[in-house]
Write a protein that holds these residues in place. Structure first.
Motif, mmCIF file in Angstrom:
data_model
loop_
_atom_site.group_PDB
_atom_site.id
_atom_site.type_symbol
_atom_site.label_atom_id
_atom_site.label_comp_id
_atom_site.label_asym_id
_atom_site.label_seq_id
_atom_site.Cartn_x
_atom_site.Cartn_y
_atom_site.Cartn_z
ATOM 1 N N LYS A 1 3.261 -0.964 6.744
ATOM 2 C CA LYS A 1 2.171 0.008 6.820
ATOM 3 C C LYS A 1 2.052 0.767 5.502
ATOM 4 O O LYS A 1 3.005 0.802 4.714
ATOM 5 N N PRO A 2 0.908 1.400 5.233
ATOM 6 C CA PRO A 2 0.773 2.226 4.028
ATOM 7 C C PRO A 2 1.720 3.426 4.087
ATOM 8 O O PRO A 2 2.123 3.863 5.166
ATOM 9 N N GLU B 1 0.837 -1.200 0.000
ATOM 10 C CA GLU B 1 0.000 0.000 0.000
ATOM 11 C C GLU B 1 0.883 1.266 0.000
ATOM 12 O O GLU B 1 1.026 1.955 1.016
ATOM 13 N N THR C 1 8.071 -1.521 7.109
ATOM 14 C CA THR C 1 7.176 -1.234 8.240
ATOM 15 C C THR C 1 5.878 -2.015 8.133
ATOM 16 O O THR C 1 5.166 -2.186 9.129
#
Length: 467
Positions: free
Chosen positions: A374-375, A334, A372
């Motif tokens: 994460k986005p 993402e 990470t």
């Protein structure tokens, strides 16, 4: 002044022009002497016409006046094979030399002229010549030599000063011509050499042959080749020195990686445990990291980066190519990409090298966000200022660890990613220095990281990134 090329040309020009004038002066002074004597013969012939026109002769006072005006002591005419004393006065001395101008050649005239100038004695001489308008067979006069010598010296002095003025004017024009056509191009080459010596890693300082003079153009071309070779050699020397300092660390890291692989390999050979199947990917990963480390190290040690080929390029299409490539590499992660580059922005750079730098920074940002889980977002911005072009690569990743700040652009020391070598930023910084610019860490922290590429517009170098 005599130590400069133009100053020596100035002095040599004056000397050579004066030598040329001397070569002209000797025949000229001989010609002046001949004209002076012929003029005296002509004046004596005119004076004798008064005697010939008078059937009863002329008075003594008139005869003396005619001789005085003619500048002679007596005049003898030979007509119809008869020799006639047309005018006469008392002789102050005996005749010492005779000169016949009827058969005198150039060398004889030059010899007599030099002898007359160098002889200061006032002699009584006889001069024989051809009457004008064929008014007889010959005319003969006697006269003192001092008026002739004085007139010759006066004429010589006038020729000397005229020659000196011509020499100086010619020398000044030649001095200006040499200054413009030779000295200025040479000084330009010298200035380019000094400029290059200040920062050999900057390709913008390599001389570009521009002179229209063939010899200087060839010298500029040879200097350009030498500077290109020297820049390559300096980069290679720097890289090899850095590579030598990192050999110990490479050996240690490589030994640890391969030791891990060896342990898993031994376990696979001696155990039937189903957990072995889970160990296989770890072995592959360990070996891959070892291979990657070796390949990057060897690539850095080759030092085969060519000097940038600078040209005016449009930045937007280049950034678009980088973004498209990284989108494909990101896959299902993402990560969003954005481009903020003015459509008409163009800069002077090597398109291939600039692509590598932007691609490397963008890839580092993508990998940091992917780590990470994460986005995140990556933005590439372009801007133009009065003195330089700016390219900023910004991400919303976790930021750089404090340990990476101190040795950010040093090989094998500035890596902030597990398994990385730190060569990417080192090579990118070196490529930008080759453009006369610098690569900077603009900011980093929990909100993300931003790198700025600065490429100067002008001819002078922006101080390179401090090591």
């Amino acid at each position: 002044m005599l130590k400069s090329l133009s100053g020596r040309f100035l002095m040599l020009t004056i000397v050579f022009v004066m030598l040329a004038e001397v070569m002209i002066f000797v025949p000229s002074i001989a010609r002046f002497r001949e004209d002076f004597l012929l003029n005296r013969l002509e004046r004596a012939q005119i004076a004798s016409l008064a005697v010939l026109a008078s059937s009863s002769g002329i008075e003594m006072d008139l005869e003396d006046e005619l001789l005085k005006n003619a500048g002679v002591f007596n005049v003898v005419l030979r007509r119809d094979q008869s020799r006639q004393l047309a005018l006469s006065s008392s002789m102050p001395a005996s005749v010492t030399k005779s000169f016949d101008l009827r058969d005198a050649g150039p060398m004889m005239l030059i010899r007599d002229a030099v002898a007359r100038v160098s002889n200061p004695e006032n002699e009584l001489i006889r001069v024989i010549g051809q009457p004008v308008n064929d008014a007889g067979l010959l005319i003969e006069v006697t006269m003192f030599s001092e008026p002739l010598r004085v007139a010759m010296i006066d004429y010589g002095l006038r020729i000397f000063w005229l020659s000196l003025v011509i020499s100086v004017i010619t020398a000044v024009f030649l001095f200006l011509a040499v200054q413009r056509l030779m000295v200025a191009p040479i000084q330009k080459v010298i200035s380019a050499m000094r400029d290059y010596a200040e920062a050999p890693e900057d390709a913008r300082r390599i001389i570009s042959p521009e002179s229209a003079i063939n010899e200087i153009h060839e010298a500029e071309t040879a200097l350009q080749t030498m500077e290109q070779q020297l820049s390559t050699a300096l980069r290679q020397k720097e890289r090899l020195a850095q590579l030598g300092g990192a050999v110990a660390k490479i050996s240690h890291d490589l030994r640890n990686i391969l030791t891990t692989a060896q342990l898993f390999a031994d376990r696979m050979e001696r155990s039937q445990d189903p957990a072995v199947a889970k160990s296989a990917p770890k072995i592959v990963g360990a070996i891959s990291r070892a291979v990657s480390l070796c390949e990057n190290t060897l690539a850095f040690g080759k030092a085969e980066e060519p000097a940038p080929r600078l040209s005016h390029i449009s930045l937007a299409p280049l950034v678009n190519d980088v973004v498209d490539s990284e989108r494909l590499a990101a896959g299902e992660a993402e990560i969003s990409f954005s481009e903020d580059v003015p459509a008409g922005m163009a800069l002077r750079a090597d398109p291939e090298q600039l692509y590598r730098v932007i691609s490397n920074l963008t890839r580092n940002a993508r990998q940091a966000i992917e780590a990470t889980g994460k986005p995140g977002e990556i933005c590439i911005q372009g801007a133009e200022e009065d003195l330089e072009w700016l390219i900023c690569i910004r991400d919303t990743g976790p930021g750089l660890p404090p340990k990476a700040h101190e040795h950010l652009f040093k090989p094998f020391q500035g890596s902030f990613r597990k398994g990385g070598t730190g060569l990417g930023l080192t090579i990118s910084s070196e490529l930008i220095r080759g453009h006369g610019g610098r690569l900077e860490l603009a900011e980093t922290g929990a909100q993300g990281t931003a790198f700025t590429i600065r490429i100067p517009k002008g001819e002078h170098v922006i101080e390179a990134q401090a090591k």
